[in-house]
Design an enzyme around this catalytic site. Sequence first.
Site, PDB file in Angstrom:
ATOM      1  N   HIS A  80      32.213  62.251  32.935  1.00 25.07           N
ATOM      2  CA  HIS A  80      31.660  63.237  33.853  1.00 25.07           C
ATOM      3  C   HIS A  80      31.242  64.466  33.078  1.00 25.07           C
ATOM      4  O   HIS A  80      31.961  64.937  32.211  1.00 25.07           O
ATOM      5  CB  HIS A  80      32.705  63.633  34.902  1.00 25.07           C
ATOM      6  CG  HIS A  80      32.211  64.684  35.847  1.00 25.07           C
ATOM      7  ND1 HIS A  80      31.387  64.389  36.916  1.00 25.07           N
ATOM      8  CD2 HIS A  80      32.395  66.021  35.858  1.00 25.07           C
ATOM      9  CE1 HIS A  80      31.107  65.512  37.558  1.00 25.07           C
ATOM     10  NE2 HIS A  80      31.696  66.517  36.941  1.00 25.07           N
ATOM     11  N   ASP A 159      36.992  66.437  50.041  1.00 27.07           N
ATOM     12  CA  ASP A 159      36.322  67.287  49.055  1.00 27.07           C
ATOM     13  C   ASP A 159      34.971  67.774  49.582  1.00 27.07           C
ATOM     14  O   ASP A 159      34.606  68.933  49.396  1.00 27.07           O
ATOM     15  CB  ASP A 159      36.136  66.537  47.729  1.00 27.07           C
ATOM     16  CG  ASP A 159      35.316  67.351  46.738  1.00 27.07           C
ATOM     17  OD1 ASP A 159      35.784  68.436  46.347  1.00 27.07           O
ATOM     18  OD2 ASP A 159      34.201  66.930  46.379  1.00 27.07           O
ATOM     19  N   ARG A 166      34.153  76.179  50.794  1.00 28.67           N
ATOM     20  CA  ARG A 166      34.280  77.064  49.626  1.00 28.67           C
ATOM     21  C   ARG A 166      32.974  77.780  49.344  1.00 28.67           C
ATOM     22  O   ARG A 166      32.960  78.956  48.963  1.00 28.67           O
ATOM     23  CB  ARG A 166      34.697  76.239  48.398  1.00 28.67           C
ATOM     24  CG  ARG A 166      36.154  75.801  48.432  1.00 28.67           C
ATOM     25  CD  ARG A 166      36.419  74.712  47.422  1.00 28.67           C
ATOM     26  NE  ARG A 166      36.108  75.119  46.069  1.00 28.67           N
ATOM     27  CZ  ARG A 166      35.835  74.284  45.062  1.00 28.67           C
ATOM     28  NH1 ARG A 166      35.852  72.976  45.257  1.00 28.67           N
ATOM     29  NH2 ARG A 166      35.555  74.747  43.873  1.00 28.67           N
ATOM     30  N   SER A 181      38.614  68.971  42.602  1.00 24.00           N
ATOM     31  CA  SER A 181      37.407  68.433  43.211  1.00 24.00           C
ATOM     32  C   SER A 181      36.759  67.386  42.303  1.00 24.00           C
ATOM     33  O   SER A 181      36.460  66.253  42.720  1.00 24.00           O
ATOM     34  CB  SER A 181      36.442  69.594  43.493  1.00 24.00           C
ATOM     35  OG  SER A 181      35.155  69.142  43.785  1.00 24.00           O
ATOM     36  N   LYS A 185      36.868  62.908  42.699  1.00 21.11           N
ATOM     37  CA  LYS A 185      35.701  62.031  42.803  1.00 21.11           C
ATOM     38  C   LYS A 185      35.724  60.922  41.754  1.00 21.11           C
ATOM     39  O   LYS A 185      35.345  59.790  42.019  1.00 21.11           O
ATOM     40  CB  LYS A 185      34.424  62.871  42.687  1.00 21.11           C
ATOM     41  CG  LYS A 185      34.147  63.615  43.990  1.00 21.11           C
ATOM     42  CD  LYS A 185      32.944  64.535  43.902  1.00 21.11           C
ATOM     43  CE  LYS A 185      33.332  65.842  43.295  1.00 21.11           C
ATOM     44  NZ  LYS A 185      32.538  66.990  43.725  1.00 21.11           N
TER      45      LYS A 185
HETATM   46  N1  URA Z   1      31.569  70.503  40.841  1.00 17.29           N
HETATM   47  C1  URA Z   1      32.382  69.807  41.669  1.00 17.29           C
HETATM   48  O1  URA Z   1      32.253  68.600  41.791  1.00 17.29           O
HETATM   49  N2  URA Z   1      33.324  70.458  42.357  1.00 17.29           N
HETATM   50  C2  URA Z   1      33.493  71.788  42.252  1.00 17.29           C
HETATM   51  O2  URA Z   1      34.372  72.315  42.889  1.00 17.29           O
HETATM   52  C3  URA Z   1      32.641  72.504  41.402  1.00 17.29           C
HETATM   53  C4  URA Z   1      31.675  71.827  40.702  1.00 17.29           C
END
Ligand code: URA
Length: 432
Positions: A80, A159, A166, A181, A185
């Site tokens: 990632h 999320d 947020r 977060s 994922k």
């Molecule tokens: N990218 C994400 O996937 N989550 C966040 O909280 C910030 C950036």
Amino acid sequence: MVDIIERKRNGEVLSKEEITFFVTGYTKGTIPDYQASAFLMAIYFSGMNAEEQGYLTMAMVESGDQIDLSAIEGIKVDKHSTGGVGDTTTLILAPLVAACGVPVAKMSGRGLGHTGGTLDKLESIEGFHIEISEEQFVSQVNHLKLAVIGQSGNLTPADKKLYALRDVTATVESISLIASSIMSKKIAAGADAIVLDVKTGEGAFMKTLEDAEKLAAAMVAIGKQVGRQTMAVISDMSQPLGYAIGNALEVKEAIDTLQGNGPDDLTELCLVLGSKMIMAGGKAATTEEAKSMLEAVIENGSALKLFGEMIASQGGNREIVHNPDLLPKAAYQMEVPSPASGYVTKMEADEIGVAAMLLGAGRATKEDEIDLAVGIVLNKKIGDRVEKGEPLAMIHSNRTDVASSLELLQKHIHIGSEKVDKPTLIYKTIIN
Ligand code: URA
Ligand code: CA
């Protein structure tokens, strides 16, 4: 919920039950936005320790579907990137690592704002499907060791809902929340091991090295907490990566790199991240061994061939790996002349990303359509000599009016009289 908010506001450490209660309730809608907002702000100010972050991550993972990759043999390694400009690494890394025998079952995303996304880049390959069924995905990875697709199923709904909240409550910039977060994922997408490319600099989410280190350490600690091998590389995003910025242009750059003719920085970053992935996948014991495996699959053409096979398997024309001229092309190419003679001292990657977005290469909002053919190809990078009037970059556009992009490029590629060093590409590696 009031008690939980109060405890976090007072800087106390929450239990797994409390954190799970919040995530489950907020996802179901039994905890209202106003309490969730207050709680997020309490986390923003009080932070969370590694255990709490692990609980938050797993509660978000369990809020929705999880991809089951158990039918794929071997250690599934995901990568990632926290996002950047001209960051073409996935298109190169995925076939490179797969050609070395590590299965790559990758779910990628789209670009937003000044940053690009792998799915958009892949869609510049005519006929390429990013939406395939989970069964096809698993079967393709078993067969080819490689698939890159868009997210399917209902992954981490908690999320999604929390991120949207947020965004409007000034709580995006919390290291605990960002780390949970991102990790949620990756875990929901089925990764056994995770290699993170945390970017730092003008074009990155984390502008300072200090913040990038904190984010990297938080994600690695979560990985450890939840039993997934996790490594983070902190890499430079003070200037765009490679030369190409824009979807089809970056696919061409990826092909060049798989042929061994890529830009130095992009190639080096792929070798560093790829080595980590190969070690995480258990196919090499040392960085040196992993690196020579990667160099071998570039040299013997097997990584490029595999990229072509993935393209064919997902409905695209595999010929593009030998003939990138088959990719969509913009109608016009215009030079960006240097306003002065001297050395490139600074390239503000975020502003250069915006210049590409304005040409149509990216989206200002999620709903925007993009033009896959357009973008920017840099001729110079930090430290290079340039003469007045010499092109700093080429603009590839389908419109003749490119004034706003041209102006941004001339303003944010800084020319000075003193030569400066190239920026450090890799700052640090953190391993759990
Ligand atoms: N990218 C994400 O996937 N989550 C966040 O909280 C910030 C950036
Ligand atoms: Ca690039």
